[in-house]
Design a protein around this motif. Structure first.
Motif, mmCIF file in Angstrom:
data_model
loop_
_atom_site.group_PDB
_atom_site.id
_atom_site.type_symbol
_atom_site.label_atom_id
_atom_site.label_comp_id
_atom_site.label_asym_id
_atom_site.label_seq_id
_atom_site.Cartn_x
_atom_site.Cartn_y
_atom_site.Cartn_z
ATOM 1 N N THR A 107 41.659 31.653 43.628
ATOM 2 C CA THR A 107 39.915 32.079 44.084
ATOM 3 C C THR A 107 40.135 32.426 43.006
ATOM 4 N N ALA A 108 41.084 33.470 42.142
ATOM 5 C CA ALA A 108 40.822 34.069 40.979
ATOM 6 C C ALA A 108 40.917 33.071 39.694
ATOM 7 N N VAL B 63 37.661 30.137 39.590
ATOM 8 C CA VAL B 63 36.365 30.911 38.731
ATOM 9 C C VAL B 63 36.684 30.483 37.497
ATOM 10 N N LYS B 64 38.147 31.201 37.086
ATOM 11 C CA LYS B 64 38.430 31.144 35.665
ATOM 12 C C LYS B 64 38.182 30.216 35.324
ATOM 13 N N TYR C 132 29.436 36.576 46.295
ATOM 14 C CA TYR C 132 29.149 37.600 44.733
ATOM 15 C C TYR C 132 28.110 37.129 43.900
ATOM 16 N N LEU D 234 34.351 40.350 34.326
ATOM 17 C CA LEU D 234 34.408 39.321 34.741
ATOM 18 C C LEU D 234 36.071 39.085 34.190
ATOM 19 N N LEU E 215 40.125 38.841 34.667
ATOM 20 C CA LEU E 215 41.003 37.688 34.854
ATOM 21 C C LEU E 215 42.037 37.356 34.080
ATOM 22 N N ASN F 112 43.896 36.287 43.978
ATOM 23 C CA ASN F 112 43.171 36.356 44.304
ATOM 24 C C ASN F 112 41.609 36.671 43.437
ATOM 25 N N LEU F 113 40.921 36.571 43.470
ATOM 26 C CA LEU F 113 39.454 36.885 42.967
ATOM 27 C C LEU F 113 39.057 38.669 43.633
#
Length: 331
Positions: free
Chosen positions: A84-85, A88-89, A166, A174, A178, A193-194
Motif C-alpha cells: 500500500t505504501a 501511494v508513492k 486516511y 508523508l 515513504l 505498508n502505509l
C-alpha cells in the motif's frame, strides 16, 4: 482535496470471479464496490481522483470513464505490486502539496466523509474489532489522537483497527516517510505498508486524529461479500423499477435490486438479491444471491450463490460460486 484509490490487488480470495473482473468492480447491492466509494467522496465535494491500478486495470479505467465521465480522473499502473505504501508513492508526482484522502479500493464504510476531509489534523479512520491481529491497529490516547500504529501485531495493545481510510494534511511528511521506509527497506511480509509510513510520520511529530466509522463492511471473500450485499440491501432498500418494467408472473420479496434491461418471468426473487444489467431469468427461485450482468438463468433454484457476468445456468441447482463467461447445464 484529492483522492487516491489503490485498486491494484488481484482479489485472490474472490476467485474465480476476479480472474476476469477486478475486485473493486464486484457487484454489490445494486452498485459496485468502487462506485460506492466514489459516490461517497464526490458527494462530499472531492472531484479529482488518482486510481492506482494493476491487475485488469484497463477495466477499472473503462468503468470509471463510462460511469463517472465528469470526474477528473488519473490512472497510474502498479505493475509490480509492493504494498500500500508503494501504491501511494506512485501517485506522488500528481499530488504535489495538496491535502489528500486515501481510500483503499475494497473498503466500504459508512462514515461522515466531511468530518474527515475538513479535519484540521491528519486522520485515520478506525473501527473496534474482535480480532485486531488481522488488521493494522492504532493506539489512541484519551484526547482521541493516535500514539502509534502497527500492522497485524502478534500481541495487540488496542482493538481499534484501521479500516483503510486516511486523510493526510502533512503531505510533505508523508512523502519523507515513504522515502524513509523504502530506503531502510522496512517491510511486512515483503510489502511496503502505509502503516509503517504513518508511524514514521507520528515519530516526526505529525498529529493524527482517530475518527470512528459507523460500520465497516467486509468484501474480501465469497461469504462476506454475500453478507455485505444482504446488509446493504436491508439498510438502504433495493431498487426495483416496477413502474417501467413488468416482470411477468413474478413474486419479488424485498429487499431486491434489479438493474436496467432485465427480462424476468415466472420467478420468485428475494430476499437479499442483486441482479446486474441485461440479465434474463425464467422459471427460477433466487434468494440471498448476487447475479452478474448479461447472465441467463433458466429453471434453477439458487440460494447463497454468486454468479458472474455472461454466465448461462440451466437446470436445478442449489449453491454456486462460478465466474464470468461460464455455461452450466444441469438438464
Amino acid at each position: 482535496m484529492k483522492a487516491i484509490i489503490p485498486v491494484a490487488g488481484a482479489g485472490a480470495k474472490l476467485r474465480p470471479h476476479t480472474y476476469t473482473q477486478p475486485k473493486a468492480l464486484m457487484p454489490i447491492a445494486g452498485t459496485t464496490i468502487l462506485s460506492y466509494i466514489i459516490n461517497q467522496l464526490t458527494n462530499a465535494g472531492v472531484k479529482e481522483f488518482i486510481f492506482v491500478v494493476g491487475y485488469l486495470g484497463e477495466k477499472i479505467h473503462e468503468y470509471v470513464d463510462n460511469t463517472f465521465p465528469e470526474l477528473e480522473a488519473h490512472f497510474i499502473y502498479q505493475n509490480n505490486r509492493q504494498g500500500t505504501a508503494h501504491a501511494v508513492k506512485l501517485g506522488q508526482t500528481l499530488l504535489e502539496t495538496d491535502e489528500i484522502i486515501v481510500v483503499f479500493g475494497d473498503t466500504i464504510c459508512e462514515y461522515d466523509v466531511s468530518e474527515i476531509i475538513n479535519s484540521p489534523y491528519n486522520v485515520v479512520a478506525v473501527k473496534k474489532v474482535d480480532n485486531p491481529r488481522l488488521f493494522g491497529v492504532a493506539e489512541i490516547n484519551n484526547d482521541g489522537f493516535i500514539e502509534s500504529v502497527v500492522e497485524k501485531p502478534a500481541i495487540p495493545k488496542s482493538n481499534m483497527a484501521m479500516v483503510g481510510i486516511y486523510k493526510i494534511k502533512d503531505t510533505h511528511l508523508l512523502f519523507d516517510a515513504l522515502q524513509h521506509i523504502f530506503k531502510e527497506k522496512i517491510t511486512f511480509n515483503g510489502d511496503y505498508n502505509l502503516t509503517d509510513a504513518l508511524m514514521s510520520m507520528i515519530q516526526k511529530g505529525a498529529k493524527f486524529k482517530a475518527v470512528k466509522v459507523n460500520t465497516w463492511y467486509d468484501c474480501g471473500n465469497f461469504e462476506t461479500l454475500l453478507e455485505t450485499n444482504a446488509t446493504l440491501l436491508k439498510k438502504h432498500g433495493g431498487n426495483v423499477d416496477e413502474q417501467n418494467h413488468y416482470y411477468e408472473n413474478t413474486i419479488i420479496i424485498p429487499p431486491v435490486s434489479i438493474a436496467e434491461g432485465c427480462n424476468i418471468r415466472n420467478c420468485i426473487l428475494g430476499p437479499n438479491v442483486a441482479i446486474g444489467v441485461q440479465t434474463n431469468i425464467n422459471m427460477s427461485i433466487v434468494k440471498n444471491s448476487i447475479i452478474g450482468s448479461y447472465t441467463t438463468l433458466n429453471d434453477v433454484v439458487l440460494n447463497h450463490s454468486l454468479i458472474g457476468s455472461d454466465a448461462n445456468v440451466k437446470g436445478m441447482c442449489r449453491n454456486l460460486n462460478i465466474g464470468d463467461n461460464t455455461e452450466i447445464n444441469f438438464g
